[in-house]
Design a protein around this motif. Structure first.
Motif, PDB file in Angstrom:
ATOM      1  N   GLN A 184      33.476  77.229  39.252  1.00 27.69           N
ATOM      2  CA  GLN A 184      32.424  76.234  39.373  1.00 27.69           C
ATOM      3  C   GLN A 184      31.918  75.872  37.984  1.00 27.69           C
ATOM      4  N   ARG A 185      31.693  74.574  37.789  1.00 30.81           N
ATOM      5  CA  ARG A 185      31.159  74.038  36.535  1.00 30.81           C
ATOM      6  C   ARG A 185      32.064  74.373  35.345  1.00 30.81           C
ATOM      7  N   GLN A 186      33.349  74.243  35.559  1.00 32.79           N
ATOM      8  CA  GLN A 186      34.321  74.442  34.480  1.00 32.79           C
ATOM      9  C   GLN A 186      35.279  73.252  34.478  1.00 32.79           C
ATOM     10  N   PHE A 187      35.183  72.444  33.431  1.00 27.78           N
ATOM     11  CA  PHE A 187      36.034  71.264  33.314  1.00 27.78           C
ATOM     12  C   PHE A 187      37.449  71.681  32.885  1.00 27.78           C
TER      13      PHE A 187
ATOM     14  N   GLN B 131      29.192  66.978  41.613  1.00 29.30           N
ATOM     15  CA  GLN B 131      27.796  67.114  41.999  1.00 29.30           C
ATOM     16  C   GLN B 131      27.611  66.662  43.448  1.00 29.30           C
TER      17      GLN B 131
ATOM     18  N   LYS C 111      27.257  70.168  33.248  1.00 25.48           N
ATOM     19  CA  LYS C 111      28.622  70.510  33.631  1.00 25.48           C
ATOM     20  C   LYS C 111      28.966  70.050  35.043  1.00 25.48           C
ATOM     21  N   GLN C 112      28.345  68.953  35.466  1.00 24.25           N
ATOM     22  CA  GLN C 112      28.674  68.350  36.747  1.00 24.25           C
ATOM     23  C   GLN C 112      28.705  66.841  36.583  1.00 24.25           C
TER      24      GLN C 112
ATOM     25  N   CYS D   9      33.079  70.892  39.529  1.00 22.03           N
ATOM     26  CA  CYS D   9      32.234  70.032  38.696  1.00 22.03           C
ATOM     27  C   CYS D   9      31.725  68.810  39.444  1.00 22.03           C
TER      28      CYS D   9
END
Length: 1648
Positions: A292-295, A246, A273-274, A244
């Motif tokens: 990727q892009r998973q909190f 950027q 999601k970043q 997450c």
């Protein structure tokens, strides 16, 4: 920083840049590529910064990479079918094929569930180094990308060893809103300042999510604004999910060597999601699980890391505790609720920032409105145990539910409300920070809220609280929260804390401990003192000094001993100082104690042969030191801990001597170090102790001159048998010596028994005309007789007991040493008893001195001895001059014999001075003697005289001529010696010091001058006279011209050359018999060089010398008085010890002195007899000496009190007080302004839509109903009745007056009928009854909801699906409620396999691991649903037949998210037993307590488990034999054992109490009734192993058995108590025990 050159896009394969107008805009991808390239270039230049850190990271730390492509189902509609997206979040092109199972463009990849532990593989991390935030100054932070399964020991080593992070004393974990939110400016400022103050004052680490949004951004701004210190920034660790971040591409180094630094930019829009990293954090740990892009992927790692840090110990010395963890909550959503709930479950205190919005406001409201109840019980030792629990009533539950719904929406309202209730049921673990307190008052800061929350969480562990406060160095917390008036401190309870406080230099804590019962005499033992010296840091200056001493005296010893300390003190102070650590005749003999044995005796168990030695070492180590304050004072001074040293200085005795010793030690340590900063600190501290010594002695002199003089010359056994004057002289303390007290002592000693009024003429004339001594010279006794009025019948002592009113103090302040009023300043003068004087002799009346006594007193006075020696020396110089000028010839003359004898007596006197100086060893005596410049002159003078006389007696004319020269030079040195006499004069004495200093300056100047002389002399000689022959005369003539030209002799004739007076013949000028003609070039060039040379030397260098002399003169002139007085002291000390007769008659005195020495050595009875010394006074009457020391302590305390008052009254002190008042006033003004801004009437504002609860601080949706106290309600009712009666009386009077025509013509006033008031009152009563009825309905509904919730939780085994498995960090696979039953398909279900290693070796556990076996081998191996004869255990479930699939039993309720056995021993059902003992709750009168619904209240025996810290019903898992009998009809045989082990503990060890308890329990066992048999919802349950229990209720209906029943915590429990059976109990019970209590309440008709 190096210039950055943009590489061409074509060279690096980047797309060409557009030339349109759009190219003027920010091209994020281009900038990112540029940062990657430039970062790589910079990285190549700075790669040497990597060092060992980068190599270690590459070797030990991994990251994750997805190896299996599992496409997202919804991604099939993408245009680019060949580059679909995997469930990990990466595209197919971004995947690397697995070497073992290579993918064929994704066609062979399976579709379905994706798990990081199966579809990813760890690889060495390629993302680490230093990150530089471009555009944010020079902010550089450490960063690393780690695998989510990284071992915490590796992380510990990374942070503490590789990143060099100092261990924290506190861990502040900040959680809350992940998105940006607004806080009021005042609350934001309070949060920032308070958080940083807590971190700075305690040495805390702050842990956040690390991104530049939400609460993390607020923390980062706090670090930016207030987190800078002299040592660097506050450590703020950001733990963020790698996927997450950027612009994370710039952090990756393809070569895997790390980036030093990586250039990171925060610009552009935040992508979905970043999030960007926050630039104000100091360290970043980027957690990677391959997605990727998973909190939330970092939550498990963060929990494990915080748990690991909490196992570390603080930097608090020997009393270090584990690092406490505090959770700080700002705003937040449902996820924050879960975080807080898990923290409270793990006994981590949480601090809620009220007013920040959303979750924080909901929790704050619930926490502030909960009702706190104390649970009283007993622990394992029978001591009272108290715990505060929260009780939630139905109204509060309804309000919480409403607030949760308004805040988070209608989704999961019941679950979120349940989370809130669980969070606040432990009031001691949750604290609320509110900017405005009760009634609008200003509360303390966030820092105090954090620290108080941690102390509140450990309120029962007082010593742990104190250890935390000590580690944080927060004396304010200790005073306000720990050291309260109602808390006694037993003797010795604080000794260990005192040890740590002293070692950590916590001065305020040491002072606090001393005020609260710590006795230094009991505290300081030999062992503790040795620990102080052996546990100092190795980089400390004292460590290096002790190491040198140890290597010098006892290199084989491992540890420092007190003998080493004694030698160090002697090295620093001088040999005159005899410390107690080196005394051999004192008890205890500290010098002989074995430090290695003492310090290791209590740490190890030696063999039997060394047991005696160990016992002796233990005894030696426990010996208490007689003067602990002095020992600690010396340690603090040697450690250069000034404030601590001043504290112990105040605690000890003999303040003047202690301050002088400290001054001397610090000056000596300053000479032994080259560190300029340390030199300045040592000098500053030395000056401070010098000022203390001066202040104390001056105040003593003001109050009593004689006692002050006694303090100066008293021989102090405790301070190396030295005196204050001797310590000051050895330390070259001119300021102290120049004080009035010292000068008064010098004048007294200088004049002896004679009066100060005797002039020089009187003294000289009386020396030669002896009768004048009796008539001209005045003596002190005569003056005293004249000033005193003699009264017959009174003794001398009675006369001396008169008040000295002029020197008496009018006010005295007492310290700890002044313990009685009898120690106040004495108003009477007493005669001290001195060694050599019989104390029993007491004169009845004063006597006039006889003529013989006058003669003796006159000629033994130092001033007379000085005059006689001066006259004798002048005669000696005259005789010596006469012999050299007139009489010296080859024939020996008798005058030469007199001269030789005279010089010999001078030599003997010098030897006497060498032998009798204050040093003890021969080496120290020689060093002390040689360091005196006058003694060095004496040595040179005597040596020259000896050489001259030897040459004089050699029968040779040449030797005789050399003898004349040597003796002439010797006479010069003798004349120089007479300068020592001038030191007595106030004008001439300082001039001698100036001359000495100027000579020192001149020596350095000559070094510079010789450079110019040598350069010019050689250059001019080479030009003028080339090819000169080498000879000794050349060395003489070479510098001759250059040197004399400085003084004006130019030698121009020789330089320019005169042909008539010079020659070019080598035979003539080679022997320098005739002047050589200069060269033609030299005639013109050398004069130019001469002019430049004279300009540099005469004009520049000589003026520089004059300036140096002027500076020295001005410096010395400002200190003239101190210099002269110090020199005067040296002269007085010298002549006070000299014999009476001058040389050469001094030989007689030397013979007498030799006889006395021989007599003392031969006669043992006179061994202690020593010649009298005016500068050393030894008391025989110890009581008088003790009173003198106590008097000095009182004066010292008074002086310190005056100094403190003076500092407080100074301009600086007043400014500080004024600034504090202004800040307080400003705070109140800001608060009132803010309150006023909130009180603007609604009508004055325009209508606006109400802000949403999620964006603003939450307002309370339901008004609180204030219930009126019964007494007040009764009084109001009586007032209403009286008003009604008054109304009736007034109405009757008005009617009577109107009937009697007594009206005034005006209509009577209308009185309101009380019936109307009654009607209104009745309406209010109806309204209240209606509200009560609705409240009862709500309560009934809530009770039904609670009952339904308990049943549904058991059916869905909510506890068994807890996210984290107990006692480990294994996370369950998440199972939704609708996926729990096995019958419901759940294709993605992938449970974690876990069986605890600790359970495998248990005797009752199954030895077979079915999971590791093949399916075919494990089928039928264990007879599930039957009795297992081999294991002697029943596998039958209370729930009936359970499923067995592939040889594995399945949980009868459903999925749990974990397979294996976990912490359970047996596969399948694990039968437990829970005895539920209940009784009716009664008041003090024995009546049953009823609930508001009219039902009686039930109580049960509860134990607090040690494994999860939860209250529970007593019980345990049954063993094999117990499991057989449990399903039978008599379960008491098993439950009795569990109950006695957990709830009775050591009470069963006493035979008498055991018989009584057994009798009661036997009676109670007959009343047992099975309450429940079935599945137990427990956090230890798994898919293949679960708990089932049999709950038997033993109820004492009458209370005869259990009302006075003693309880005591036993095995596996920390406390036991009677708890109330209620849904509002406020205690989170273990497992499904709340459901069992509900069953008992329903069965017995009790309230729940």
């Amino acid at each position: 920083m190096m210039a950055r050159v943009r590489p061409s896009d074509h060279d690096h394969g980047l797309p060409p840049r557009s030339q349109s107008s759009g190219s003027l805009k920010f091209d994020e991808q281009a900038q990112l590529a540029e940062d990657v390239l430039v970062g790589g270039a910079v990285n190549n230049l700075l790669l040497e910064n990597e060092g060992e850190e980068g190599k270690w990271i590459r070797r030990e730390i991994k990251c994750r990479e997805c190896r299996s492509f599992v496409p997202v189902a919804s991604d099939s509609s993408d245009d680019d079918v060949d580059d679909r997206k995997c469930k990990c979040g990466y595209r197919l092109s971004e995947h690397k094929p697995d070497p073992q199972t290579a993918m064929d463009n994704g066609q062979k990849s399976r579709e379905g569930a994706w798990e990081y532990n199966t579809h990813t593989s760890p690889i060495p991390t390629n993302t680490f180094g230093e990150i530089e935030f471009v555009g944010f100054g020079d902010k550089v932070a450490k960063y690393v990308r780690v695998d989510t399964d990284t071992n915490m020991n590796v992380m510990k080593k990374l942070m503490t060893e590789k990143w060099k992070m100092e261990r924290p004393n506190l861990l502040i974990s900040v959680t809350g809103g992940a998105k940006n939110f607004l806080m009021r400016a005042k609350l934001k400022e309070a949060f920032r300042r308070g958080l940083m103050k807590a971190a700075l004052s305690t040495g805390a680490w702050i842990v956040t999510g690390g991104t530049a949004a939400g609460v993390m951004k607020h923390v980062g701004e706090a670090v930016r604004d207030y987190g800078l210190t002299a040592e660097g920034r506050v450590i703020c660790i950001g733990i963020a999910p790698w996927g997450c971040v950027q612009n994370k591409e710039v952090l990756i180094d393809p070569e895997g060597k790390g980036k030093w630094p990586a250039l990171y930019r925060i610009q552009g829009e935040v992508k979905p999601k970043q999030s960007f990293l926050d630039p104000n954090h100091t360290h970043f740990i980027l957690v990677d699980n391959g997605t990727q892009r998973q909190f939330t992927t970092e939550i498990e790692f963060r929990a494990k890391l915080e748990k690991e840090i909490s196992q570390w110990t603080t930097n608090a010395g020997s009393d270090a505790v584990r690092v406490p963890v505090a959770l700080l909550v700002l705003e937040g959503g449902p996820g924050t609720l879960k975080t807080v709930m898990n923290a409270i479950k793990n006994n981590t205190p949480a601090i809620i920032i009220k007013g920040s919005g959303k979750c924080a406001d909901v929790l704050a409201y619930a926490a502030q409105n909960i009702k706190e109840t104390e649970v009283r019980g007993t622990d394992a030792k029978g001591r009272p145990y108290t715990e505060t629990i929260g009780e939630i009533d139905e109204n509060l539950k309804a309000e919480i539910k409403t607030m949760v719904e308004q805040t988070f929406g209608a989704k999961d309202v019941v679950q979120n409300a349940n989370f809130v209730e669980k969070c606040v049921t432990k009031p001691h673990l949750i604290s609320v920070f509110e900017l405005e307190g009760v009634a609008g008052s200003i509360t303390t800061g966030v820092d105090m809220a954090i620290l108080k929350a941690l102390l509140k969480a450990n309120k029962d562990q007082v010593m742990d609280q104190l250890r935390l406060a000590l580690a944080w160095n927060r004396i304010d917390i200790a005073k306000s929260e720990i050291f309260t008036d109602d808390r006694p401190w037993p003797t010795g309870a604080l000794d260990d804390m005192m040890m740590s406080a002293v070692q950590l230099n916590r001065v305020d804590f040491v002072d606090l401990f001393l005020d609260n019962g710590v006795s230094l005499k009991d505290f300081l033992t030999v062992r503790r003192l040795l620990k102080f010296y052996n546990e100092i840091p190795k980089n400390c200056h004292l460590y290096s000094l002790l190491l040198k001493v140890k290597h010098k005296h006892a290199a084989q010893r491992q540890r420092f001993s007190l003998e080493d300390v004694g030698f160090l003190l002697q090295d620093l102070l001088g040999d005159y100082f005899q410390p107690d650590y080196l005394q051999e005749n004192d008890k205890p003999k500290l010098r002989e104690m074995n430090a290695d044995a003492i310090l290791s005796a209590h740490l190890s168990s030696p063999p039997a042969a060394a047991a005696a030695e160990k016992n002796e070492a233990l005894k030696d180590g426990d010996i208490k030191l007689p003067r602990p304050a002095q020992d600690l004072f010396l340690w603090a001074v040697l450690m250069n801990q000034q404030d601590l040293a001043k504290l112990f200085w105040r605690e000890g005795n003999e303040s003047t001597a202690a301050a002088l010793v400290a001054n001397s030690l610090l000056k000596a340590m300053r000479r032994d170090t080259d560190d300029s900063d340390m030199v300045q600190r040592l000098q500053k501290n030395a000056d401070e102790f010098e000022a203390l010594a001066i202040g104390v002695i001056n105040n003593c002199y003001v109050h009593d001159e004689q006692k002050a003089q006694d303090l100066l010359i008293r021989e102090m056994k405790n301070w190396g048998k030295a005196t204050c004057v001797l310590i000051a002289v050895q330390a070259d303390n001119k300021r102290f010596v120049s004080q009035t007290a010292c000068q008064s002592l010098l004048n007294s000693i200088w004049m002896g028994k004679m009066s100060q009024d005797n002039g020089l003429i009187r003294l000289i004339s009386s020396m030669f005309i002896f009768p004048l001594i009796c008539y001209v010279i005045k003596f002190k006794d005569q003056e005293r007789l004249q000033s005193e009025t003699y009264t017959p019948g009174k003794s001398r002592k009675a006369l001396d007991h008169r008040p000295t009113l002029k020197r008496e103090m009018t006010e005295a302040q007492f310290s700890r040493e002044a313990t009685a009023a009898s120690l106040k300043v004495e108003e009477e003068r007493k005669e001290e008893t001195v060694q050599g004087v019989n104390p029993s002799v007491e004169e009845d009346q004063p006597k006039r001195p006889t003529a013989l006594e006058k003669f003796h007193a006159f000629y033994t006075t130092p001033v007379v001895i000085f005059i006689l020696n001066c006259l004798s020396y002048l005669i000696f110089l005259g005789l010596y001059s006469y012999i050299l000028v007139v009489q010296l010839s080859s024939t020996f003359h008798f005058l030469e014999g007199i001269l030789i004898i005279w010089v010999f007596t001078i030599f003997v006197e010098e030897m006497r001075q060498l032998v009798t100086n204050y040093a003890h060893s021969v080496r120290s005596k020689l060093v002390t003697y040689i360091t005196d410049s006058w003694n060095m002159l004496d040595i040179i003078t005597i040596l020259l005289f000896t050489v001259g006389m030897i040459l004089r007696f050699i029968p040779n004319d040449t030797c005789f001529s050399f003898a004349r020269v040597v003796l002439s030079l010797n006479l010069v040195s003798f004349f120089f010696r007479i300068l020592h006499i001038f030191s007595v004069n106030k004008e001439l004495g300082p001039k001698l010091v100036m001359i000495r200093r100027m000579i020192r300056d001149l020596m350095w100047f000559v070094v510079i001058l010789m450079v110019f002389i040598g350069a010019y002399a050689i250059a001019s000689e080479a030009i003028l006279y080339p090819e000169t022959e080498l000879s000794w005369k050349l060395l003489y003539h070479l510098p001759r011209k250059a040197y004399w030209q400085i003084y004006g002799e130019l030698f121009l004739e020789d330089i320019e050359g005169d042909s008539t007076q010079c020659t070019n013949d080598p035979l003539l000028y080679s022997g320098y018999n005739q002047v050589r003609c200069p060269s033609e070039v030299g005639k013109y060039l050398v004069p130019v060089l001469t002019g430049i040379y004279i300009l540099m030397t005469n004009v520049l260098l000589l003026n520089l010398l004059i300036a140096m002399f002027s500076y020295t003169f001005e410096t010395m002139q400002n200190n003239t008085d101190n210099i002269w007085r110090y020199m005067q002291l040296q002269v007085v000390m010298d002549y006070s010890r000299r014999p009476v007769l001058p040389p050469p008659f001094i030989a007689v005195s030397h013979l007498l002195y030799l006889c006395q020495c021989l007599a003392r050595r031969c006669c043992l009875g006179k061994k202690n007899s020593q010649p009298t010394n005016a500068f050393r006074k030894r008391f025989l009457n110890h009581q008088e000496e003790k009173k003198l020391v106590q008097w000095e302590n009182i004066i010292a305390d008074t002086y310190l009190t005056k100094v403190e008052a003076r500092e407080a009254d100074s301009v600086e002190g007043r400014v500080k007080v004024m600034m504090h008042k202004l800040e307080s006033m400003q705070t109140k003004i800001d608060h009132f302004a803010e309150v006023q801004s909130h009180l603007i009437p609604a009508s004055s504002t325009t209508a606006a839509p109400a802000p949403s609860i999620s964006a603003a601080p939450l307002q309370q949706p339901i008004k609180q109903v204030i219930q009126m106290p019964p007494q007040l309600e009764q009084r109001l009712g009586s007032l209403e009745q009286q008003m009604g009666n008054t109304y009736q009386a007034l109405s009757w009077i008005m009617q009577a007056m109107e009937a009697s025509n007594m009206t005034c013509g005006v209509s009577p006033p209308a009185l309101e009928s009380p019936t109307k008031q009654k009607d209104f009152k009745d309406a209010e009563a109806v309204k209240r009854r209606k509200e009560k009825k609705e409240a009862r309905k709500r309560e009934t509904k809530l009770r039904q909801e609670v009952s339904h919730q308990l049943e549904s939780r058991l059916k869905l085994h909510v506890v068994a699906r807890s996210p984290i498995y107990p006692n480990c960090f294994v996370c369950r696979f998440p199972v939704p409620d609708d996926k729990v039953p096995w019958e419901v398909p759940f294709e993605d279900y992938d449970p974690v396999d876990y069986t605890a290693d600790s359970i495998l070796n248990k005797p009752y556990a199954d030895k077979i691991d079915l999971i590791e076996m093949p399916v075919k081998d494990r089928i039928g191996l264990i007879p599930f649903n039957n009795f297992d004869k081999e294991a002697a255990v029943s596998r039958i479930s209370f729930e009936g037949q359970y499923k067995v699939v592939n040889g594995l039993p399945l949980n009868p309720i459903g999925r749990t998210g974990i397979e294996g056995r976990g912490l359970l021993g047996r596969w399948g059902p694990n039968i437990a037993g829970d005895p539920l003992l209940t009784r009716w709750k009664c008041d003090t009168k024995g009546k049953r307590v009823l609930s508001p619904d009219g039902k009686p209240v039930l109580e049960f025996v509860a134990v607090k488990r040690t494994d999860n810290k939860l209250w529970a019903i007593p019980g345990a898992v049954c063993t094999q034999a117990e499991a057989i009998s449990l399903p039978g009809e008599e379960p008491w045989n098993v439950l009795w054992k569990y109950f006695t082990l957990e709830a009775l503990g050591s009470l069963m060890d006493d035979p008498k109490s055991k018989a009584n308890i057994d009798a009661k329990l036997k009676t109670l066992s007959e009343k047992g009734a099975t309450l429940y048999q079935g599945y137990a919802d427990d956090a230890r349950n798994t898919d293949n192993a679960w708990l089932e229990t049999c709950v038997v209720n033993y109820h004492d209906d009458t209370g005869d058995i259990l009302y006075n029943f003693d309880l005591r915590a036993g095995q596996g429990t920390s406390a036991v108590s009677w708890l109330t059976v209620s849904s509002k109990i406020g205690v989170v019970l273990h497992g499904s025990h709340s459901y069992f209590l509900k069953l008992a309440a329903d069965k017995l008709g009790a309230s729940f």
